[in-house]
Each structure stands twice: as C-alpha cells, then as structure tokens.
Design a protein around this motif. Sequence first.
Motif, PDB file in Angstrom:
ATOM      1  N   CYS A 251       9.957   2.043 -24.203  1.00  0.00           N
ATOM      2  CA  CYS A 251       9.565   0.626 -23.963  1.00  0.00           C
ATOM      3  C   CYS A 251      10.139   0.148 -22.478  1.00  0.00           C
ATOM      4  N   LEU A 252      11.295   0.546 -22.229  1.00  0.00           N
ATOM      5  CA  LEU A 252      11.826   0.178 -20.912  1.00  0.00           C
ATOM      6  C   LEU A 252      11.240   0.761 -19.745  1.00  0.00           C
ATOM      7  N   ASN A 253      10.949   2.306 -20.032  1.00  0.00           N
ATOM      8  CA  ASN A 253      10.387   3.139 -19.000  1.00  0.00           C
ATOM      9  C   ASN A 253       9.012   2.577 -18.868  1.00  0.00           C
ATOM     10  N   TYR A 254       8.048   2.239 -20.064  1.00  0.00           N
ATOM     11  CA  TYR A 254       6.733   1.627 -19.775  1.00  0.00           C
ATOM     12  C   TYR A 254       6.891   0.514 -18.837  1.00  0.00           C
ATOM     13  N   ILE A 255       7.697  -0.452 -19.195  1.00  0.00           N
ATOM     14  CA  ILE A 255       7.613  -1.583 -18.259  1.00  0.00           C
ATOM     15  C   ILE A 255       7.854  -1.414 -16.929  1.00  0.00           C
ATOM     16  N   PHE A 256       8.695  -0.254 -16.714  1.00  0.00           N
ATOM     17  CA  PHE A 256       8.889   0.052 -15.376  1.00  0.00           C
ATOM     18  C   PHE A 256       7.704   0.640 -14.686  1.00  0.00           C
ATOM     19  N   THR A 267      -0.169  -6.621 -16.877  1.00  0.00           N
ATOM     20  CA  THR A 267       1.295  -6.299 -17.015  1.00  0.00           C
ATOM     21  C   THR A 267       2.040  -7.170 -17.803  1.00  0.00           C
ATOM     22  N   CYS A 268       1.683  -8.380 -17.729  1.00  0.00           N
ATOM     23  CA  CYS A 268       2.672  -9.387 -18.533  1.00  0.00           C
ATOM     24  C   CYS A 268       2.351  -9.161 -19.856  1.00  0.00           C
ATOM     25  N   LYS A 269       0.996  -8.787 -20.493  1.00  0.00           N
ATOM     26  CA  LYS A 269       0.638  -8.703 -21.846  1.00  0.00           C
ATOM     27  C   LYS A 269       1.504  -7.558 -22.405  1.00  0.00           C
ATOM     28  N   MET A 270       1.439  -6.555 -21.601  1.00  0.00           N
ATOM     29  CA  MET A 270       2.001  -5.296 -22.118  1.00  0.00           C
ATOM     30  C   MET A 270       3.738  -5.173 -22.176  1.00  0.00           C
ATOM     31  N   ILE A 271       4.214  -5.960 -21.276  1.00  0.00           N
ATOM     32  CA  ILE A 271       5.582  -6.228 -21.350  1.00  0.00           C
ATOM     33  C   ILE A 271       5.775  -6.799 -22.454  1.00  0.00           C
ATOM     34  N   GLY A 273       4.245  -6.952 -25.359  1.00  0.00           N
ATOM     35  CA  GLY A 273       4.088  -6.003 -26.328  1.00  0.00           C
ATOM     36  C   GLY A 273       5.183  -4.894 -26.570  1.00  0.00           C
ATOM     37  N   GLN A 274       5.690  -4.556 -25.601  1.00  0.00           N
ATOM     38  CA  GLN A 274       7.087  -3.731 -25.683  1.00  0.00           C
ATOM     39  C   GLN A 274       8.207  -4.310 -26.065  1.00  0.00           C
ATOM     40  N   VAL A 275       8.440  -5.554 -25.715  1.00  0.00           N
ATOM     41  CA  VAL A 275       9.519  -6.160 -26.200  1.00  0.00           C
ATOM     42  C   VAL A 275       9.415  -6.459 -27.526  1.00  0.00           C
ATOM     43  N   ILE A 279      11.821  -5.025 -30.356  1.00  0.00           N
ATOM     44  CA  ILE A 279      12.544  -5.864 -31.668  1.00  0.00           C
ATOM     45  C   ILE A 279      12.423  -5.392 -33.101  1.00  0.00           C
ATOM     46  N   PHE A 280      10.949  -4.788 -33.109  1.00  0.00           N
ATOM     47  CA  PHE A 280      10.902  -3.989 -34.221  1.00  0.00           C
ATOM     48  C   PHE A 280      11.754  -2.864 -34.690  1.00  0.00           C
TER      49      PHE A 280
END
Length: 379
Positions: A251-256, A267-271, A273-275, A279-280
């Motif tokens: 998730c952190l790598n995908y955000i990068f 970008t905002c939507k996918m970030i 989603g990764q957060v 959490i899950f």
Amino acid sequence: MNFSLSVRDINFIKPFFLYLNIFLITPWYDFNKNSFYWLKFSILHACFLIVIKFIWIFSLNLGFADENDFVSWNFLFIFWTFSLVVRTLATVLKSTLWHVDNWKTLITNFKYIDIKLKNGGHKETFWKNFYFVFFLQNIVFFMIIVYQLNAFSSMTKIEMWKGLWLSPLGDFYQEFLLVILISELVKSVKIRYKDLNETLIKNCGRLDFKEIKLAGNIFRILGETVDLISQIFGYQIISILFHFGLQIIVCLNYIFIMIHSSYKDFTCKMIIGQVFLMIFVAFNVVMIIFPIDSATQEARKFIDLCHKLQEKFQKGEDEIFTKVINSCKHFHREFTAAGYFDINRALIFCILANVATYYIITIQLNESQCQKTNKNYTT
C-alpha cells in the motif's frame, strides 16, 4: 438454528460453521451426530475451488502483464499473490484432507467443558450477539471493497465485472471470515478460563476437593484445546501475519507510485483506498493477537490462584493444590503459529519493525529508478 446463543455455549457457532462450509474454511461437520458428512463431495468442492483459484492467478497475471514499470511493484505483486494463494490453499486443504479429525476433537472438547461448567443455553442480548456484530462487520467490509473497486475501475477504465474478477475480493473475504472464526474460538477459550477461575474460587470456599480436581482436569482439556487451535490454524496465522506486513508495504509503495504516475486525477481516490486496505489488514491482525494474548493471561491467572489459595489451607489439605498446580504447569499451553513461535502482542512491534526496514529498501529502489528514467528523458 439458534442465533441468540452467547459465546459461552459452543453451539452458538453452528450457523456460522454452515456458512463457512461454502468456502471450505471449516469441514462439513454435523454438530448433533459429532461426525463429518459428504467427505468425498467436500473433496470435489475443494478441487473446484482450487481450480478457480489457479484460473484467477492466470487471469490476474495476464491482466496486469507489463502494467507497471517499477521493479518494486512487480516484485511485491508476485509475493502478494503468492501469500493470498498459499493461505487459501492451506485453509481449503486443512478442512478436507490434512488432520481433519482435529476439528472433531476441538468441538468435542468445547462440548465437554460446557457440560462441566454448565454453560449450555446461555443467551446474549441483541446488541452483543455474535451474528448482529458479524452482520455489521460484513457491511463495513463490503463498503471498503466497493470503494476500492470503484476507484480502481475508474482509473484503469475497465468494466466493473472485470475489475471484480481481477480483484482479490475472494481472498480478502476468506481471510476476513477466517480471522473472525479464529477470534471467536480464542474468545471462547478465554471465557472458559475465566469461568474456571471463578469456579475455583467458589469451590475453595466450600472446601470441595472433588470440584477442585475437576477444575484441574478442565484446565488440562483447555490446554489441549489451545494446542488444537494452534495446529488447525497455525499456518493460516503465519500467512495472515505475513500478509499484514506485506500489504502495508504494498500500500505504501503503491501510494509512492501513484504520486509519481500520470493518473493525477485519481491519486487522492487511490490513496484513500490504500489507507482503507491497511486498516483492514491491521484489523485482522488485532482481531487475532489481542484475544490470544488475553486468553493466555487468563490461563496464567488459574495457576496464580492455585498458589494463593493453597496458602489458606492447613497441611494435608494443601496437597490437592500441589497436585493441581503441578498438573496445570505441565498442561499450560501458549498459542503458537504451528509451533514456530508464540503469539503475543510483541509480534506487532516485530512486524512493524520489519515493515519499516523493507519499505526503506523499496523507496531506495523507486528513487533510483526514477532518477534513471529522468536521465533517459533528458538525454
């Protein structure tokens, strides 16, 4: 089927067991007859699920072939897919072929303890009922998945059904159900340890040595039950812990990658989603580790109580406690991940420390690759 029974009565799990049979998280087991049924058909069902899983792997790799230029993403993607598949296969095989009799012994132990502790028929209020909470958990889970799927489909401009097929929804939902099952079984063990401690205090006040011996016997059976849970779910727990650490890095790598990609509108939507995914997976780990740690503490309280209560008796009377204490020290069991390591709260910090280490490595790989790409563009 009774949906109002509390966790104190192991029969509460009957409807949930039937639901889990669909995914072969649990074997096809008849609680009333204390036996398995349709074993051959369940093996065919397992083969069908495994074939579907391999078709999904092929479609997933075909659908995302050469989709991303980042080496770190491709490397993590392979490990991520591998962790999902291993857990799914281990869960299905352990419910059909590998040591299936352990399930029967597990349920039999719970039933015996409930009879001795007189836990049968206990009901829970609606708001605290397992199935009401389970219903709310499912709503939250599917809200997260639908948001993630919508964001992904919008960014890649693929049909919703294709995004649903290529998404790891099935694996995530199986992990979600598996975590709830493990958590509830561990809570059941904890509650019975707690009831046993209260029973011991009452019987000591009446000097009921027969009941004190019975308490020691129940403690032994609870220790065996802890061992069975570790054997049945050990490898799945290892996979879930591995998935927890890996998913955070992914998730952190995908955000990068999203920040340095051309999909700026998403970008905002996918970030977000990764957060949600982080959490899950964190929720799954907490749902396993904290109940296990709490159940272990209750088991230790029983031995401590025996030592304290022994001091109140005269010589000769305290011999029964000496025997019970020696027996309980021998049969005290820790929850383990298939015997490889003990499960406790310290594991969370170990995993996070490893996550930080490997994420730093991925950042270095990404930055070096970005620098090379920029140099190629300038030349």
